[in-house]
Design a protein around this motif. Structure first.
Motif, PDB file in Angstrom:
ATOM      1  N   SER A  46      55.031  -9.507  35.005  1.00 49.45           N
ATOM      2  CA  SER A  46      53.684  -9.005  34.718  1.00 49.45           C
ATOM      3  C   SER A  46      53.115  -9.728  33.510  1.00 49.45           C
ATOM      4  CB  SER A  46      53.748  -7.497  34.433  1.00 49.45           C
ATOM      5  OG  SER A  46      52.516  -7.026  33.934  1.00 49.45           O
ATOM      6  N   LEU A  47      51.800  -9.905  33.505  1.00 49.80           N
ATOM      7  CA  LEU A  47      51.123 -10.462  32.338  1.00 49.80           C
ATOM      8  C   LEU A  47      50.569  -9.360  31.443  1.00 49.80           C
ATOM      9  CD1 LEU A  47      49.221 -13.531  33.860  1.00 49.80           C
ATOM     10  CD2 LEU A  47      51.412 -13.478  32.652  1.00 49.80           C
ATOM     11  N   ASN A  48      50.892  -8.121  31.745  1.00 51.52           N
ATOM     12  CA  ASN A  48      50.493  -6.999  30.899  1.00 51.52           C
ATOM     13  C   ASN A  48      51.312  -7.037  29.606  1.00 51.52           C
ATOM     14  OD1 ASN A  48      49.891  -4.593  29.661  1.00 51.52           O
ATOM     15  ND2 ASN A  48      50.456  -3.293  31.392  1.00 51.52           N
ATOM     16  N   PRO A  49      50.668  -7.225  28.454  1.00 50.05           N
ATOM     17  CA  PRO A  49      51.419  -7.308  27.184  1.00 50.05           C
ATOM     18  C   PRO A  49      52.309  -6.101  26.926  1.00 50.05           C
ATOM     19  CG  PRO A  49      49.135  -7.975  26.857  1.00 50.05           C
ATOM     20  CD  PRO A  49      49.219  -7.404  28.247  1.00 50.05           C
ATOM     21  N   LEU A  50      51.906  -4.917  27.400  1.00 48.50           N
ATOM     22  CA  LEU A  50      52.689  -3.709  27.152  1.00 48.50           C
ATOM     23  C   LEU A  50      54.066  -3.781  27.800  1.00 48.50           C
ATOM     24  CD1 LEU A  50      49.939  -0.961  27.594  1.00 48.50           C
ATOM     25  CD2 LEU A  50      50.815  -1.959  25.471  1.00 48.50           C
ATOM     26  N   ALA A  51      54.203  -4.616  28.825  1.00 51.31           N
ATOM     27  CA  ALA A  51      55.497  -4.751  29.502  1.00 51.31           C
ATOM     28  C   ALA A  51      56.470  -5.605  28.695  1.00 51.31           C
ATOM     29  CB  ALA A  51      55.300  -5.372  30.885  1.00 51.31           C
ATOM     30  N   HIS A  52      55.961  -6.380  27.744  1.00 49.84           N
ATOM     31  CA  HIS A  52      56.809  -7.346  27.044  1.00 49.84           C
ATOM     32  C   HIS A  52      56.849  -7.189  25.529  1.00 49.84           C
ATOM     33  CE1 HIS A  52      56.913  -9.500  30.864  1.00 49.84           C
ATOM     34  NE2 HIS A  52      55.594  -9.499  30.880  1.00 49.84           N
ATOM     35  N   ILE A  53      55.832  -6.562  24.950  1.00 46.50           N
ATOM     36  CA  ILE A  53      55.731  -6.510  23.489  1.00 46.50           C
ATOM     37  C   ILE A  53      56.865  -5.691  22.878  1.00 46.50           C
ATOM     38  CG2 ILE A  53      54.394  -5.455  21.615  1.00 46.50           C
ATOM     39  CD1 ILE A  53      51.886  -6.467  22.906  1.00 46.50           C
ATOM     40  N   GLY A  70      55.255 -18.174   5.252  1.00 47.45           N
ATOM     41  CA  GLY A  70      56.203 -19.090   5.874  1.00 47.45           C
ATOM     42  C   GLY A  70      55.845 -19.356   7.320  1.00 47.45           C
ATOM     43  N   PRO A  71      56.706 -20.074   8.044  1.00 50.37           N
ATOM     44  CA  PRO A  71      56.463 -20.296   9.471  1.00 50.37           C
ATOM     45  C   PRO A  71      56.489 -18.974  10.222  1.00 50.37           C
ATOM     46  CG  PRO A  71      58.680 -20.979   8.852  1.00 50.37           C
ATOM     47  CD  PRO A  71      57.961 -20.684   7.582  1.00 50.37           C
ATOM     48  N   VAL A  72      55.636 -18.850  11.220  1.00 46.52           N
ATOM     49  CA  VAL A  72      55.520 -17.594  11.961  1.00 46.52           C
ATOM     50  C   VAL A  72      56.450 -17.627  13.163  1.00 46.52           C
ATOM     51  CG1 VAL A  72      53.978 -16.065  13.231  1.00 46.52           C
ATOM     52  CG2 VAL A  72      53.153 -17.265  11.197  1.00 46.52           C
ATOM     53  N   PHE A  73      57.302 -16.619  13.254  1.00 48.16           N
ATOM     54  CA  PHE A  73      58.257 -16.501  14.348  1.00 48.16           C
ATOM     55  C   PHE A  73      58.056 -15.144  15.005  1.00 48.16           C
ATOM     56  CE2 PHE A  73      62.540 -14.857  15.558  1.00 48.16           C
ATOM     57  CZ  PHE A  73      62.721 -15.647  16.669  1.00 48.16           C
ATOM     58  N   ALA A  74      58.044 -15.115  16.327  1.00 45.90           N
ATOM     59  CA  ALA A  74      57.874 -13.862  17.056  1.00 45.90           C
ATOM     60  C   ALA A  74      58.723 -13.876  18.307  1.00 45.90           C
ATOM     61  CB  ALA A  74      56.405 -13.654  17.422  1.00 45.90           C
ATOM     62  N   PHE A  75      59.071 -12.693  18.780  1.00 48.06           N
ATOM     63  CA  PHE A  75      59.803 -12.607  20.034  1.00 48.06           C
ATOM     64  C   PHE A  75      59.403 -11.342  20.780  1.00 48.06           C
ATOM     65  CE2 PHE A  75      62.466 -10.667  16.743  1.00 48.06           C
ATOM     66  CZ  PHE A  75      62.815  -9.440  17.297  1.00 48.06           C
ATOM     67  N   ALA A  76      59.543 -11.378  22.099  1.00 47.74           N
ATOM     68  CA  ALA A  76      59.227 -10.231  22.939  1.00 47.74           C
ATOM     69  C   ALA A  76      60.530  -9.516  23.317  1.00 47.74           C
ATOM     70  CB  ALA A  76      58.492 -10.692  24.191  1.00 47.74           C
ATOM     71  N   LYS A  77      60.385  -8.435  24.068  1.00 48.88           N
ATOM     72  CA  LYS A  77      61.579  -7.730  24.535  1.00 48.88           C
ATOM     73  C   LYS A  77      62.374  -8.650  25.462  1.00 48.88           C
ATOM     74  CE  LYS A  77      59.399  -4.200  26.299  1.00 48.88           C
ATOM     75  NZ  LYS A  77      59.125  -2.904  26.969  1.00 48.88           N
ATOM     76  N   PRO A  78      63.697  -8.731  25.280  1.00 46.28           N
ATOM     77  CA  PRO A  78      64.496  -9.589  26.160  1.00 46.28           C
ATOM     78  C   PRO A  78      64.391  -9.134  27.615  1.00 46.28           C
ATOM     79  CG  PRO A  78      65.773  -8.868  24.249  1.00 46.28           C
ATOM     80  CD  PRO A  78      64.509  -8.064  24.252  1.00 46.28           C
ATOM     81  N   VAL A  79      64.359 -10.091  28.517  1.00 48.90           N
ATOM     82  CA  VAL A  79      64.341  -9.774  29.950  1.00 48.90           C
ATOM     83  C   VAL A  79      65.772  -9.469  30.401  1.00 48.90           C
ATOM     84  CG1 VAL A  79      63.991 -10.754  32.252  1.00 48.90           C
ATOM     85  CG2 VAL A  79      62.293 -11.133  30.477  1.00 48.90           C
ATOM     86  N   PRO A  80      66.007  -8.297  30.989  1.00 50.92           N
ATOM     87  CA  PRO A  80      67.367  -7.971  31.425  1.00 50.92           C
ATOM     88  C   PRO A  80      67.767  -8.773  32.665  1.00 50.92           C
ATOM     89  CG  PRO A  80      65.846  -6.253  32.122  1.00 50.92           C
ATOM     90  CD  PRO A  80      65.046  -7.210  31.270  1.00 50.92           C
ATOM     91  N   VAL A  81      68.866  -9.490  32.555  1.00 51.77           N
ATOM     92  CA  VAL A  81      69.383 -10.275  33.673  1.00 51.77           C
ATOM     93  C   VAL A  81      70.868  -9.974  33.822  1.00 51.77           C
ATOM     94  CG1 VAL A  81      69.776 -12.580  34.614  1.00 51.77           C
ATOM     95  CG2 VAL A  81      67.706 -12.121  33.269  1.00 51.77           C
ATOM     96  N   TYR A  82      71.281  -9.529  35.009  1.00 50.34           N
ATOM     97  CA  TYR A  82      72.691  -9.262  35.286  1.00 50.34           C
ATOM     98  C   TYR A  82      73.255 -10.437  36.062  1.00 50.34           C
ATOM     99  CZ  TYR A  82      72.001  -4.580  33.506  1.00 50.34           C
ATOM    100  OH  TYR A  82      71.722  -3.502  32.673  1.00 50.34           O
TER     101      TYR A  82
END
Length: 226
Positions: A46-53, A70-82
Motif C-alpha cells: 500500500s502507498l498509504n503512509p499509515l501502513a508504513h510509518i 546532522g544528516p537526516v536518517f529515517a526508517f519505516a516499520k519493517p516489512v514482516p517476511v517469513y
C-alpha cells in the motif's frame, strides 16, 4: 519561521514519506510474489503512509536529527517476511531486499520524466508559474531523496537491505553472527553517521554518496532539464 523554509521542509517530508512508502511496499510485493503473503495480509502492499510509518523512526528521529543539524536518517516499520514461506529462501531473501532500493531508483526515474514533461509546458499565468515552480522543486527533491534511500539501503550493514546480499554466502556460525549483528544496527549507524564525521572527520556516507548518489542525480537532472 520563514514561509519558504517551511515549504522546503514540507517538500522534503513529503518526498521522504513517499519514498519510504514505495520502498516498503516493494518489499511486501516482492515477498508476496515469491510465496510469502504475510506482509500483504497486514496491508503493507500500500502507498498509504499509515501502513508504513513508524512514530519514532519516520517522525521523531528525523526531527531530532534536523534540530541537531546532522544528516537526516529515517526508517519505516519493517516489512514482516517469513523465509520459510519463500520458494527459495536464501535467493528470495536477496530479491525481497533488493526490491526496496530498486523501487526507489524507479521512482527517481519517474520523477525525472515528469520533470522533463513539466519543462515542456506553457505557463499561462504568474500564479501557475509559482505552482509549477514548487512542483518542479518537489520532483527534484524526490529524485535526490529516492536515490539517497536506494544507495543508503544498499550499504552491506545489517539491517540495511544491502546486507542481505551476503546471506547466500554465509553458513553456520558466520550466518548466526550476521543475524546477531542486526541487534546492534542502530548504534553502528549512529557511529557511522555522527561519531566518525564529528570526532574523526571521516564522513564515510558522504564519500560513498559522492561516487553514487550525486553523480547519478546530476545525470538525471541534466536529462530532465535538457
Amino acid at each position: 519561521m520563514d514561509v519558504a523554509y517551511l515549504i522546503y521542509l514540507l517538500i522534503q517530508a513529503a518526498a521522504l514519506i513517499l519514498g519510504l512508502c514505495v520502498h516498503e511496499s516493494a518489499h511486501a510485493l516482492a515477498a508476496w510474489a515469491l510465496g510469502d503473503k504475510t506482509a500483504r495480509s497486514r496491508g503493507r502492499v500500500s502507498l498509504n503512509p499509515l501502513a508504513h510509518i513508524d512514530p519514532f523512526g519516520t517522525v521523531l528521529l528525523p526531527l531530532i536529527m534536523i534540530v541537531l543539524g546532522g544528516p537526516v536518517f529515517a526508517f519505516a516499520k519493517p516489512v514482516p517476511v517469513y523465509l520459510g514461506n519463500l520458494k527459495h529462501p536464501k535467493r528470495d531473501e536477496v530479491l525481497v531486499a533488493l526490491a526496496g532500493p530498486l523501487s526507489n531508483i524507479a521512482l527517481s526515474c519517474i520523477a525525472t520524466a515528469l520533470l522533463a514533461a513539466l519543462g515542456q509546458m506553457t505557463i499561462p499565468s504568474t500564479e501557475w508559474f509559482r505552482v509549477i515552480y514548487y512542483v518542479a522543486d518537489f520532483l527534484q527533491v524526490l529524485m535526490l531523496v529516492n536515490l539517497s534511500l536506494s544507495f543508503f539501503n544498499l550499504i552491506p550493514l545489517p539491517p540495511l537491505d544491502g546486507s542481505s546480499i551476503l546471506v547466500p554466502f554465509l553458513k553456520g556460525e558466520a550466518l548466526n553472527t550476521y543475524y546477531q549483528i542486526q541487534r546492534y544496527a542502530m548504534p553502528i549507524l549512529i557511529i557511522v553517521l555522527y561519531l566518525l564525521p564529528q570526532i574523526l572527520h571521516i564522513d564515510l556516507v558522504g564519500l560513498y554518496f559522492n561516487v553514487t548518489v550525486y553523480p547519478l542525480f546530476d545525470l538525471l537532472q541534466g536529462l530532465a532539464l535538457g
